[in-house]
Design an enzyme around this catalytic site. Structure first.
Site, PDB file in Angstrom:
ATOM      1  N   ALA A 266      -8.218  -2.915   8.148  1.00  0.00           N
ATOM      2  CA  ALA A 266      -8.968  -2.980   6.892  1.00  0.00           C
ATOM      3  C   ALA A 266     -10.021  -4.060   7.026  1.00  0.00           C
ATOM      4  O   ALA A 266      -9.782  -5.110   7.625  1.00  0.00           O
ATOM      5  CB  ALA A 266      -8.042  -3.294   5.717  1.00  0.00           C
ATOM      6  N   GLY A 267     -11.194  -3.780   6.499  1.00  0.00           N
ATOM      7  CA  GLY A 267     -12.285  -4.744   6.554  1.00  0.00           C
ATOM      8  C   GLY A 267     -12.809  -5.059   5.182  1.00  0.00           C
ATOM      9  O   GLY A 267     -12.189  -4.730   4.168  1.00  0.00           O
ATOM     10  N   ASP A 268     -13.979  -5.666   5.144  1.00  0.00           N
ATOM     11  CA  ASP A 268     -14.577  -6.073   3.882  1.00  0.00           C
ATOM     12  C   ASP A 268     -14.961  -4.872   3.027  1.00  0.00           C
ATOM     13  O   ASP A 268     -14.934  -4.940   1.805  1.00  0.00           O
ATOM     14  CB  ASP A 268     -15.814  -6.936   4.169  1.00  0.00           C
ATOM     15  CG  ASP A 268     -16.531  -7.331   2.900  1.00  0.00           C
ATOM     16  OD1 ASP A 268     -15.848  -7.813   1.973  1.00  0.00           O
ATOM     17  OD2 ASP A 268     -17.758  -7.162   2.823  1.00  0.00           O
ATOM     18  N   VAL A 269     -15.303  -3.758   3.665  1.00  0.00           N
ATOM     19  CA  VAL A 269     -15.833  -2.629   2.893  1.00  0.00           C
ATOM     20  C   VAL A 269     -15.036  -1.340   3.048  1.00  0.00           C
ATOM     21  O   VAL A 269     -15.472  -0.299   2.595  1.00  0.00           O
ATOM     22  CB  VAL A 269     -17.308  -2.351   3.263  1.00  0.00           C
ATOM     23  CG1 VAL A 269     -18.186  -3.503   2.877  1.00  0.00           C
ATOM     24  CG2 VAL A 269     -17.456  -2.050   4.754  1.00  0.00           C
TER      25      VAL A 269
ATOM     26  N   ASP B 184     -23.837  -8.224  15.136  1.00  0.00           N
ATOM     27  CA  ASP B 184     -22.460  -8.556  14.767  1.00  0.00           C
ATOM     28  C   ASP B 184     -21.524  -8.493  15.965  1.00  0.00           C
ATOM     29  O   ASP B 184     -20.409  -7.993  15.867  1.00  0.00           O
ATOM     30  CB  ASP B 184     -21.967  -7.621  13.660  1.00  0.00           C
ATOM     31  CG  ASP B 184     -20.754  -8.186  12.926  1.00  0.00           C
ATOM     32  OD1 ASP B 184     -20.545  -9.411  12.982  1.00  0.00           O
ATOM     33  OD2 ASP B 184     -20.013  -7.403  12.300  1.00  0.00           O
TER      34      ASP B 184
ATOM     35  N   LYS C 274     -12.560   6.200   8.927  1.00  0.00           N
ATOM     36  CA  LYS C 274     -12.985   5.042   8.136  1.00  0.00           C
ATOM     37  C   LYS C 274     -13.315   5.511   6.729  1.00  0.00           C
ATOM     38  O   LYS C 274     -14.167   6.385   6.543  1.00  0.00           O
ATOM     39  CB  LYS C 274     -14.207   4.391   8.783  1.00  0.00           C
ATOM     40  CG  LYS C 274     -14.674   3.125   8.083  1.00  0.00           C
ATOM     41  CD  LYS C 274     -15.780   2.438   8.874  1.00  0.00           C
ATOM     42  CE  LYS C 274     -16.217   1.138   8.239  1.00  0.00           C
ATOM     43  NZ  LYS C 274     -17.246   0.424   9.040  1.00  0.00           N
TER      44      LYS C 274
ATOM     45  N   ARG D  84       0.833  -1.207   0.000  1.00  0.00           N
ATOM     46  CA  ARG D  84       0.000   0.000   0.000  1.00  0.00           C
ATOM     47  C   ARG D  84       0.871   1.261   0.000  1.00  0.00           C
ATOM     48  O   ARG D  84       0.572   2.233  -0.695  1.00  0.00           O
ATOM     49  CB  ARG D  84      -0.936  -0.002   1.206  1.00  0.00           C
ATOM     50  CG  ARG D  84      -2.072  -1.002   1.103  1.00  0.00           C
ATOM     51  CD  ARG D  84      -3.099  -0.767   2.193  1.00  0.00           C
ATOM     52  NE  ARG D  84      -4.185  -1.733   2.131  1.00  0.00           N
ATOM     53  CZ  ARG D  84      -5.235  -1.638   1.325  1.00  0.00           C
ATOM     54  NH1 ARG D  84      -5.326  -0.619   0.498  1.00  0.00           N
ATOM     55  NH2 ARG D  84      -6.178  -2.558   1.339  1.00  0.00           N
TER      56      ARG D  84
ATOM     57  N   LEU E 134     -11.207   0.896   4.719  1.00  0.00           N
ATOM     58  CA  LEU E 134      -9.983   1.002   5.500  1.00  0.00           C
ATOM     59  C   LEU E 134     -10.210   1.941   6.670  1.00  0.00           C
ATOM     60  O   LEU E 134     -11.035   2.855   6.611  1.00  0.00           O
ATOM     61  CB  LEU E 134      -8.844   1.560   4.632  1.00  0.00           C
ATOM     62  CG  LEU E 134      -8.443   0.770   3.390  1.00  0.00           C
ATOM     63  CD1 LEU E 134      -7.426   1.568   2.579  1.00  0.00           C
ATOM     64  CD2 LEU E 134      -7.850  -0.566   3.783  1.00  0.00           C
ATOM     65  N   VAL E 135      -9.446   1.740   7.742  1.00  0.00           N
ATOM     66  CA  VAL E 135      -9.483   2.645   8.884  1.00  0.00           C
ATOM     67  C   VAL E 135      -8.072   3.146   9.124  1.00  0.00           C
ATOM     68  O   VAL E 135      -7.143   2.347   9.312  1.00  0.00           O
ATOM     69  CB  VAL E 135     -10.029   1.957  10.155  1.00  0.00           C
ATOM     70  CG1 VAL E 135     -10.063   2.953  11.307  1.00  0.00           C
ATOM     71  CG2 VAL E 135     -11.428   1.407   9.901  1.00  0.00           C
TER      72      VAL E 135
END
Length: 691
Positions: A378-381, A495, A399, A64, A383-384
Site C-alpha cells: 500500500a502506498g500514499d495513493v 523517484d 494497483k 482490512r 493499494l496493490v
C-alpha cells in the site's frame, strides 16, 4: 454516550471510502492532528504511517480483512502521532448497521497501552506477561465498542462541523451548491443504496434533521405511515429509468409532523452522458399538519400546483447548471479500458494472450474476471493486490486507486502521468501494463507481477543491509538502461529508490511507480563526436582508427515541483532552482551508495538537517566495507552538487555507461546475464550475499 476513560478515543468511518466522518476529542488528541486534518481523512492511511514510520502491516491487514468481511476485530497496533511519536494501542473495530441490516459505518476505539508494556517495540507484544496484561484491556475495549454500537446502531452520531458532504462530492462542487437557496439534496447512484451526499441548509430547516443524520442515508427516511406507496413506486421507477419526475408526496419531519411535499427528482449527467448524481428538490406546500394529528388536507388549486411544480423544475435546472459549470467532465475518460496493444518485447507473453482472448469473448475485462490472492503493498495513493485470472494460473499485480480521493487530493494529473508512461514504455526493465479497468469509483491497473518483491526487501535481508559490489553493478546497470530509455522518450523519472525497483521472477529488475515523473520533456536524439575520441577497429586482419561517436538522448525539460524521496532529492530540487534530467543521475548515485554501504550519504536526524547536508555537506565514504576506487569515483561524479558538472548531464546515459566501474559489461546483452538472486515462486527474498 462515549467511554469515560480519558485514554479511550473513538471514530466513525464510511464503509465505502473509509473516510473518517466523526472523531472524538480524545482521538484527535491521541493522534496529534488538527480537526481539519482528520476530517474526511482515510483512516487506513492515518494508521499505516509514513515510509519512515510504518505501522504493523500484519495487524493492519487483519483490520482490512475484517472490513471486507464486515465483522468485528481486535488487534494491538503500533501507531504514530503526527510528530512521529510512536505508541502502542489496543484497537477494536465493529460494523454499525441500520434497522434493515445494511452496513452504514465502521466504528473504532483506540486505547493507548504503552504505559502497560513500558515499550513501543512490537516485539514486546510476544512476551507472555504482556499478553496477559493486554487481555483485560482488550476485553474492556471490546465491551465499550459493543455498548457504543448498540447506542449508535440506528442513528450514528456524526459531527456536523466535519461532515459538510460525502467524500464523493468534490470541494469545488460543494461551494457551488452552497450558493443555491432552496431545499434540496444530492444523491449518488454510484454508491450502495443511492445515499444522500449533499444537503442544503433549507432542507435541514424544512425537515428538522441535523446534517449528520442525513448524509449517507437514502431519502426514504422522510416517508411515514400515510405516505402513498404508489407515489414511492413512481419515484423508484424514475430512478431506475434515470428520468425526471415531479410528484406530490406526504413526508414527515424529524418531529413527526406530516407535510405535503412537491418533490422533483432529476438526473445530473457528466460529459459521458452517464448519470453522476440525482438531485431531489423539496417544496413544502402545506404547513397545517400537526405531530400525531390527521393527514393535512390538500387544498391547492391546479394553478397553484402548477406554479409549485415549475418552482421545483426551475431549482433542479439551476442545480444542473451549477454542476455543469463546475467541470463535471470525467477526468478519466482518456484512459483506455481495453487490453493494451501487444508490445514487441512481450510478443511471446502467454498472460497477454489469455487476457486478449477473454476480452474477445466477454467484450471487455471486468473485476469479476480476477480473483484476489493477497495484498502486496500500500502506498500514499493506492493499494496493490496480487490477483489471478479466473480459470487460469496467470497472476498479475493490480494497483487500485480511488478516483474520488485522487480528485479530492488533487492527484489526478499524477495518475494520468503514470498511465501515460506505462502505456508508452516497452522495455525489459520497465513494467508491462496489460489493461486498465474502470468502475464508477475506482481505477485498477493490471500489471506485470514480480515474484521477488522490492530490491529494498532484498537489501534488508542481508546481514549488514548491503550488497556485494559485483551484485550492485548488476542491478544498477539494469536501472541505468531503464533510465536511459525513459530519458529517450522525454521522461524524467524523479523517484529512484530501492523501494521502486522490483525483482522479476527471472531475477532481473523492473523500475516502477511513475506518478512523480515529469512527462512533458522533449528528447531530440543526436550523435555527437567525442572530442579527441578515436577507436581502433579491425577489418580483414588490419587495424584502423575511426571517429568515436556517442548517442545523446537527454530530455529538454524544466520543472520546479518539489517531488521525490527526502534522502534522494538533488540539491537543485531542494533549492527550487528548477531541475531536469540530471536529478535522475544524482539519485542514481545515491542508489549506488545505499546499495554498497547500506545507508544514504546525507541522511540527518531531521528532515531539515538532511536537506542541509545535501546542499552543503561534502560527500564522505565509510571505511568499511572497502569498495573499489572505480565505484567510489562513479558515486563522486554522480553526486556533484552542481548539475552542470554532474556525470550524465552532458552526454546522458552513454557517459555513465562509459565509466570504468562498468568496464567489461556488455549492456546490449544485460538481460541475458545471470542475476545474483533468482526468487523462488511465492517465496520471500533470500540473501544474495553480503559484504
Amino acid at each position: 454516550m462515549f467511554p469515560a476513560d480519558p485514554k479511550c478515543s473513538m471514530f466513525l468511518a464510511d464503509p465505502v471510502t473509509w473516510r473518517i466522518s466523526y472523531f472524538s476529542e480524545s482521538f484527535q488528541a491521541q493522534m496529534g492532528h488538527t480537526k481539519e486534518e482528520l476530517a474526511q481523512h482515510d483512516f487506513f492511511k492515518l494508521i499505516e504511517g509514513s515510509p519512515d514510520t510504518p505501522s504493523c502491516w500484519r495487524d493492519i491487514s487483519e483490520i482490512r480483512d475484517a472490513t471486507r468481511e464486515e465483522r468485528p476485530c481486535s488487534v494491538c497496533l503500533l501507531l504514530h502521532k503526527k510528530d512521529c511519536t510512536p505508541f502502542l494501542a489496543q484497537f477494536a473495530l465493529t460494523p454499525l448497521r441500520d434497522d434493515q441490516g445494511r452496513l452504514v459505518h465502521f466504528m473504532g476505539i483506540l486505547v493507548d497501552v504503552t504505559h502497560l508494556i513500558g515499550s513501543t517495540d512490537p516485539a514486546a507484544l510476544q512476551d507472555a506477561d504482556t499478553e496477559q496484561r493486554l487481555e483485560g484491556v482488550a476485553e474492556g475495549v471490546e465491551l465499550d465498542t459493543r455498548k457504543l454500537a448498540a447506542e449508535l446502531k440506528l442513528e450514528p452520531h456524526l459531527d456536523p462541523e466535519h461532515l459538510e458532504a460525502h467524500p464523493s462530492v468534490p470541494c469545488s462542487l460543494k461551494h457551488a451548491l452552497s450558493t443555491i437557496i432552496s431545499a434540496f439534496v444530492l444523491s449518488d447512484p454510484n454508491l450502495p443504496d443511492c445515499p444522500i451526499v449533499f444537503v442544503s441548509e433549507p432542507f435541514l430547516k424544512l425537515t428538522g434533521y441535523p446534517r449528520e443524520q442525513v448524509i449517507g442515508r437514502n431519502c426514504r427516511f422522510l416517508q411515514g405511515p400515510d405516505t402513498d406507496p404508489k407515489t414511492v413506486d413512481a419515484i423508484r421507477e424514475a430512478v431506475r429509468n434515470q428520468k425526471e419526475i415531479t410528484v406530490r408526496i406526504l413526508n414527515y419531519t424529524k418531529s413527526g409532523r406530516p407535510f405535503w411535499n412537491m418533490f422533483t427528482l432529476a438526473p445530473m449527467s457528466d460529459s459521458d452522458c452517464a448519470t453522476r448524481f440525482f438531485v431531489g428538490v423539496q417544496v413544502d406546500v402545506t404547513a397545517s399538519g400537526m405531530v400525531g394529528g390527521p393527514t393535512p388536507a390538500w387544498t391547492k388549486t391546479v394553478s397553484q400546483e402548477n406554479a409549485v411544480l415549475k418552482q421545483g423544475h426551475l431549482t433542479a435546472t439551476q442545480i444542473n447548471s451549477a454542476l455543469q459549470g463546475m467541470a463535471m467532465q470525467n477526468p478519466w475518460m482518456a484512459i483506455n479500458g481495453t487490453v493494451m496493444k501487444l508490445k514487441p518485447h512481450k510478443c511471446q507473453d502467454q498472460a497477454y494472450q489469455e487476457l486478449l482472448a477473454l476480452q474477445q469473448r466477454e467484450g471487455r475485462l471486468k473485476l469479476m474476471h480476477f480473483r484476489r490472492v493477497k495484498q502486496l503493498g500500500a502506498g500514499d495513493v493506492g493499494l496493490v493486490d496480487l490477483v489471478q485470472l479466473q480459470g487460469t494460473d496467470k497472476k498479475f499485480a493490480m494497483k487500485t486507486l480511488d478516483k474520488f480521493e485522487m480528485q479530492e487530493r488533487n492527484k489526478v494529473q499524477r495518475v494520468l502521468t503514470e498511465e501515460l508512461i506505462l502505456t508508452a514504455v516497452d522495455h525489459p526493465f520497465l513494467p508491462t501494463l496489460y489493461c486498465t479497468i474502470q468502475t464508477d469509483t475506482h481505477l485498477h491497473f493490471v500489471m506485470e507481477y514480480c515474484d521477488g518483491g522490492e530490491l529494498y526487501g532484498l537489501l534488508n535481508a542481508q546481514p549488514k543491509k548491503r550488497l556485494r559490489e559485483e551484485h550492485v553493478r548488476f542491478y544498477v546497470a539494469e536501472v541505468l538502461l531503464a533510465l536511459q530509455y525513459l530519458h529517450l522518450l522525454g521522461y524524467v523519472y524523479r523517484d529512484l529508490k530501492p523501494e521502486n525497483i522490483l525483482l522479476h521472477h527471472t531475477g532481473h529488475v523492473l523500475l516502477t511507480d511513475f506518478d512523480l515523473s515529469y512527462s512533458k520533456g522533449v528528447t531530440r536524439p543526436r550523435l555527437e563526436k567525442r572530442p579527441n575520441g578515436r577507436v581502433v577497429k579491425v577489418k580483414n586482419g588490419k587495424q584502423y582508427a575511426v571517429d568515436d561517436y556517442v548517442l545523446v538522448a537527454e530530455p529538454e525539460a524544466r520543472a520546479n515541483s518539489f517531488v521525490g524521496t527526502e534522502e534522494y532529492l538533488a540539491p537543485e530540487v531542494i533549492n527550487a532552482s528548477g531541475h531536469s534530467a540530471p536529478v535522475d543521475w544524482w539519485s542514481f548515485g545515491i542508489l549506488i551508495y545505499e546499495l554498497v554501504y547500506g545507508v544514504t550519504p546525507f541522511r540527518g536526524v531531521r528532515r531539515d538537517e538532511t536537506f542541509d547536508n545535501v546542499i552543503k555537506a561534502p560527500l564522505r565514504f565509510p571505511a568499511k566495507p572497502q569498495i573499489s576506487p572505480e565505484c567510489q569515483d562513479l558515486i563522486s561524479k554522480l553526486l556533484i552538487k552542481d548539475p552542470a558538472q554532474r556525470l550524465g548531464t552532458k552526454y546522458g546515459a552513454e557517459e555513465v555507461k562509459a565509466h570504468p566501474f562498468f568496464h567489461g559489461l556488455n549492456f546490449a546483452l544485460q538481460r541475458n546475464e545471470r542475476p545474483p538472486y533468482v526468487p523462488r515462486r511465492e517465496s520471500r527474498p533470500a540473501p544474495a550475499g553480503s559484504s
